[in-house]
Design an enzyme around this catalytic site. Structure first.
Site, short mmCIF file in Angstrom:
data_model
loop_
_atom_site.label_atom_id
_atom_site.label_comp_id
_atom_site.label_asym_id
_atom_site.label_seq_id
_atom_site.Cartn_x
_atom_site.Cartn_y
_atom_site.Cartn_z
N ARG A 93 2.79 7.79 -0.18
CA ARG A 93 3.85 8.75 -0.13
C ARG A 93 4.88 8.52 -1.53
O ARG A 93 5.02 9.48 -2.38
CB ARG A 93 4.71 9.04 0.96
CG ARG A 93 5.69 10.02 1.00
CD ARG A 93 6.60 10.04 2.28
NE ARG A 93 6.09 9.45 3.26
CZ ARG A 93 5.76 10.42 4.26
NH1 ARG A 93 5.88 11.72 4.15
NH2 ARG A 93 5.30 9.88 5.52
N CYS A 120 -1.85 33.37 11.36
CA CYS A 120 -1.64 34.03 12.47
C CYS A 120 -1.21 33.12 13.29
O CYS A 120 -1.80 32.48 14.44
CB CYS A 120 -2.93 34.46 12.94
SG CYS A 120 -3.35 36.16 11.97
N GLU A 169 0.82 -1.33 -0.18
CA GLU A 169 0.01 0.11 -0.05
C GLU A 169 0.72 1.15 -0.10
O GLU A 169 0.80 1.95 1.00
CB GLU A 169 -0.77 -0.08 1.16
CG GLU A 169 -1.91 -1.14 1.22
CD GLU A 169 -2.56 -1.07 2.72
OE1 GLU A 169 -3.51 -1.75 2.91
OE2 GLU A 169 -1.98 -0.67 3.62
N1 LLP Z 1 -1.07 1.72 4.60
C1 LLP Z 1 -1.52 1.99 5.76
C2 LLP Z 1 -2.30 0.89 6.55
C3 LLP Z 1 -1.20 3.31 6.37
O1 LLP Z 1 -1.64 3.60 7.77
C4 LLP Z 1 -0.57 4.00 5.61
C5 LLP Z 1 -0.20 5.35 6.16
C6 LLP Z 1 -0.14 3.72 4.36
C7 LLP Z 1 -0.42 2.65 3.78
C8 LLP Z 1 0.77 4.57 3.36
O2 LLP Z 1 2.26 4.83 3.97
P1 LLP Z 1 3.01 5.79 2.96
O3 LLP Z 1 3.56 4.80 1.78
O4 LLP Z 1 2.46 7.00 2.37
O5 LLP Z 1 4.21 5.97 3.85
N2 LLP Z 1 0.73 12.42 7.31
C9 LLP Z 1 1.99 11.56 7.66
C10 LLP Z 1 2.11 10.38 7.02
C11 LLP Z 1 0.78 9.39 7.71
C12 LLP Z 1 0.90 8.03 7.38
C13 LLP Z 1 -0.10 7.10 7.73
N3 LLP Z 1 -0.29 6.03 7.18
C14 LLP Z 1 3.00 12.78 6.72
O6 LLP Z 1 2.70 13.46 6.31
O7 LLP Z 1 4.16 12.11 6.94
#
Ligand code: LLP
Length: 436
Positions: free
Chosen positions: A290, A358, A287
């Site tokens: 990013r 702000c 999954e």
């Molecule tokens: N699968 C599950 C169950 C997840 O909880 C997440 C991310 C992903 C896949 C995707 O992960 P990625 O490949 O995007 O690392 N807002 C935070 C990141 C939160 C990620 C939450 N879960 C940031 O801006 O760094």
């Protein structure tokens, strides 16, 4: 910084064939810009590393990183599945034309309405995150006379090396089912015994923005141990293991690891396991969020006021801020940037780029070297494609900027910018306020 598909021509910065200064003029700023070609390159890399020759495997794009119908349409066209975590993301996927069977639903504390929606659409997988959710889902399926295909999300109890807020695999986590035998096994049995639940396997996600595969490998080992335990207890060999996402990208000086670095050892570990235990031949699912979209995004701002505090710090304020990118304020995230309209000028001044909220913490980039910025310059911030637009808010009643998709020099709206009418459209003056 990630310079993929960028070039400088006559002092102006181009991205995927588009002059970013011209985009800022034509579409206005702040603006989220996404290169379709970068996203497509990541999808191709994933197909090569994980899907080609492995027909059972799936890549489910984690929509939370960047979700709008255009993005999900692109993911669909690239042959990916999609991982959604809310009714809103699910609705967006359906609206984008995603076939229901290629939608997978994650998240802790899914509401009854969300589960009904998922069962109603007949989506591909529901990743059950808690014991209560399994009961609720079974009830909903029974009432609807529809079976749900289910994975159980486990908490593998490994600590990945990343910011505390985005580490999810450790035991003390709000996500997933703890691995104590007396907790997890009865639920596996319940899922296996239920006529409304088609139990397929296990899911874990260890964290985000990772550059080291050890947490993934440790979590996989724990998952495979559990798979054996389930086989020994109930004679069922799990058919699917979802390894989550978390693959890191380059914001400033990090080195993005190719998908193969993570995926090859994970796939090898599963192959060895299957060779040793002939009953098993699970599909693998990942999954990524990013890593598919992060480096494909550039945010454009126009510089407004500048302020040099002698002996202290030089500020350059832009027309956006923490409402369109909360990551620096929330995680201390770092970004790189260039002045798009003066991209070949020497970076002679150290400035701190701040937003216009702000709030003193509304700093987008601390102490970056740029050509001395002046009002009207266009600042291009790199690697802003993940968790920027998707975490935007209307703080200070600022409008969320629009999203432009670019490809080979062509630029088009993917999400129009919000307007003041739009952000006040749902406001209501209660009668009780007008009566006096
Ligand atoms: N699968 C599950 C169950 C997840 O909880 C997440 C991310 C992903 C896949 C995707 O992960 P990625 O490949 O995007 O690392 N807002 C935070 C990141 C939160 C990620 C939450 N879960 C940031 O801006 O760094």
């Amino acid at each position: 910084m990630n310079r993929e598909l960028t070039e400088i021509k006559d002092g102006r910065l181009f991205f995927d064939g588009c002059d970013l200064t011209q985009l800022a003029e034509g579409f206005g700023t702040p603006l989220y810009v996404y290169s379709q070609n970068v996203i497509k390159a990541r999808a191709a890399e994933l197909r090569e590393a994980f899907l080609d020759g492995h027909p059972k495997n799936r890549v489910a794009y984690a929509a939370k990183a960047f979700c709008c119908t255009a993005m999900l349409k692109l993911a669909e066209k690239e042959g990916l599945c999609v991982d959604v975590v809310s009714g809103g993301e699910l609705f967006t996927a359906i609206k984008a034309g995603f076939p229901a069977e290629r939608i997978e639903f994650n998240g802790n504390n899914k509401t009854e309405d969300e589960l009904k929606m998922a069962v109603g659409y007949g989506i591909g997988r529901i990743i059950v995150d808690s014991l209560q959710e399994l009961d609720l889902l079974e009830k909903i399926c029974r009432a609807a006379c529809r079976k749900a295909r289910v994975l159980l999300r486990i908490t593998p109890g490994v600590k990945a090396d990343s910011h505390d807020y985005i580490v999810t695999g450790k035991k003390d986590s709000k996500f997933g089912i703890p691995l104590d035998d007396d907790v997890i096994l009865p639920y596996v049995k319940k899922a296996l015994d239920s006529e409304w639940i088609d139990f397929l396997g296990l899911h874990y996600h260890v964290g985000s923005q990772l550059f080291d595969n050890s947490a993934h490998l440790a979590a996989l080992d724990i998952t495979l141990d559990l798979a054996l335990k389930i086989f020994d207890s109930f004679g069922y060999a799990v058919e699917e293991i979802n390894l989550g996402g978390g693959f890191g990208i380059q914001y400033t000086t990090e080195e993005r690891k190719p998908y193969r670095y993570f995926l090859e050892p994970l796939m090898a570990r599963v192959s060895d396991f299957c060779a040793a235990h002939g009953e098993f031949s699970p599909a693998l699912v990942i999954e990524p969020g990013r890593s598919l979209v992060g480096e494909a995004g550039v945010q454009l701002y126009t510089v407004g006021s500048t302020k040099d505090i002698r002996g202290v710090r030089n500020y350059a304020a832009v027309d956006g801020g923490m409402w369109d990118n909360i990551r620096p304020a929330l995680y201390g995230a770092k970004y790189d940037a260039l002045l798009a309209n003066r991209a070949d000028e020497p970076a002679t001044k150290t400035v701190t780029v701040c937003g216009k909220c702000c709030e003193s913490g509304d700093i987008l980039i601390r102490d970056i070297k740029l050509p001395a910025p002046k009002a009207g310059d266009v600042l291009a911030v790199f690697s802003t494609g993940a968790y920027g637009y998707s975490m935007a808010s209307n703080y200070n009643r600022n409008t969320v900027p629009g999203v432009v998709f670019i490809k080979d020099g062509r630029a088009e709206w993917a999400v129009k910018p919000q307007t003041y009418e739009y952000i006040t459209a749902l406001d209501v003056i209660p009668d009780s306020l007008s009566e006096e």
